[in-house]
Design a protein around this motif. Structure first.
Motif, PDB file in Angstrom:
ATOM      1  N   SER A   1       0.781  -1.181   0.304  1.00  0.00           N
ATOM      2  CA  SER A   1      -0.243   0.624  -0.099  1.00  0.00           C
ATOM      3  C   SER A   1       0.699   0.923   0.400  1.00  0.00           C
ATOM      4  O   SER A   1       1.555   1.208   0.190  1.00  0.00           O
ATOM      5  N   GLU A   2       0.152   2.357  -0.400  1.00  0.00           N
ATOM      6  CA  GLU A   2       0.983   3.776  -0.182  1.00  0.00           C
ATOM      7  C   GLU A   2       1.576   3.847   1.494  1.00  0.00           C
ATOM      8  O   GLU A   2       1.198   3.304   2.617  1.00  0.00           O
TER       9      GLU A   2
ATOM     10  N   LYS B   1       9.972   0.807  -1.168  1.00  0.00           N
ATOM     11  CA  LYS B   1       9.563   1.644  -0.553  1.00  0.00           C
ATOM     12  C   LYS B   1      10.241   2.783   0.216  1.00  0.00           C
ATOM     13  O   LYS B   1       9.424   4.124  -0.236  1.00  0.00           O
TER      14      LYS B   1
ATOM     15  N   LYS C   1       9.655  10.902  -3.926  1.00  0.00           N
ATOM     16  CA  LYS C   1       8.770  11.615  -3.355  1.00  0.00           C
ATOM     17  C   LYS C   1       8.649  13.538  -2.993  1.00  0.00           C
ATOM     18  O   LYS C   1       8.410  14.024  -2.999  1.00  0.00           O
TER      19      LYS C   1
ATOM     20  N   GLU D   1      10.622   4.628  -2.907  1.00  0.00           N
ATOM     21  CA  GLU D   1       9.671   5.953  -3.429  1.00  0.00           C
ATOM     22  C   GLU D   1       9.909   7.171  -2.836  1.00  0.00           C
ATOM     23  O   GLU D   1       9.098   8.403  -2.664  1.00  0.00           O
TER      24      GLU D   1
END
Length: 206
Positions: free
Chosen positions: A103-104, A133, A140, A136
């Motif tokens: 998941s996010e 993860k 971001k 990311e």
């Protein structure tokens, strides 16, 4: 001729103890439990993590990311990392993150990484899902300038999707399965424990 191969990645000590009571031609795959009294085929986690430490520099700020839940493979990887890092006199910050959800990332997970980052940071994650993860989050938040390298473990196929190259340790799953089947067919009277060696992968450059 019959036998059972049990994928033991997430087995607890209690689970292994229960399997030990079964009198059968049984092979436990991917669980380096010291309590295991059946034949087993595991990853050479220590060798893989030592190869990672070989690529670390004492000039970097090093973050070691424990994966949750703390499965037996992770425990072996950390034990090897801790010993090798101590011999190399590396200073390490340790944090923990969920390592298997897709998941996010949550705000809490993002904060854990962001707060630990310093200039010239190298990150060692206990598996590739964690490494992805983390990559990311860093991408971001536009913090890639703070990160020198990210290391994972397992060489999963989706590593190529990372915006930041991830170095990893390759585990030959096909070889592990072939050895497990061979052990089943040979029906050893005394348990045989095989640790399959790993290969260090530099990572795919964008």
């Amino acid at each position: 001729m019959y036998g059972v191969v049990v994928l033991g990645t997430f087995l607890t000590s209690e689970d292994v103890a229960l399997l030990n009571t079964i009198n059968a031609n049984l092979i436990i795959l991917d669980n380096p439990s010291i309590e295991n009294s059946h034949s087993s085929v595991t990853i050479n986690n220590a060798q893989g993590m030592i190869s990672v430490v070989h690529h670390l520099s004492s000039q970097d700020s090093i973050i070691y990311v424990h994966g949750l839940p703390a499965i037996p493979n992770f425990n072996e990887r950390y034990a090897a990392f801790k010993t090798a890092a101590k011999m190399k006199k590396l200073k390490v910050t340790e944090i923990k993150m969920d390592s298997f959800t897709f998941s996010e990332t949550t705000a809490a997970e993002q904060s854990v990484i962001i707060d630990a980052l310093q200039d010239s940071t190298t990150i060692v994650a206990e598996n590739d899902y964690l490494a992805l993860k983390i990559a990311e989050i860093i991408t971001k938040k536009k913090l890639s300038h703070k990160v020198n390298k990210i290391f994972g473990f397992d060489n999963i196929k989706t590593l190529s999707q990372s915006a930041i190259p991830i170095k990893t340790v390759a585990v030959n799953v096909a070889v592990m399965v072939d050895i497990a089947i061979d052990l089943i067919l040979k029906e050893h009277k005394v348990p045989v424990h095989v640790a399959v060696d790993t290969d260090f992968i530099e990572g795919i450059k964008k």
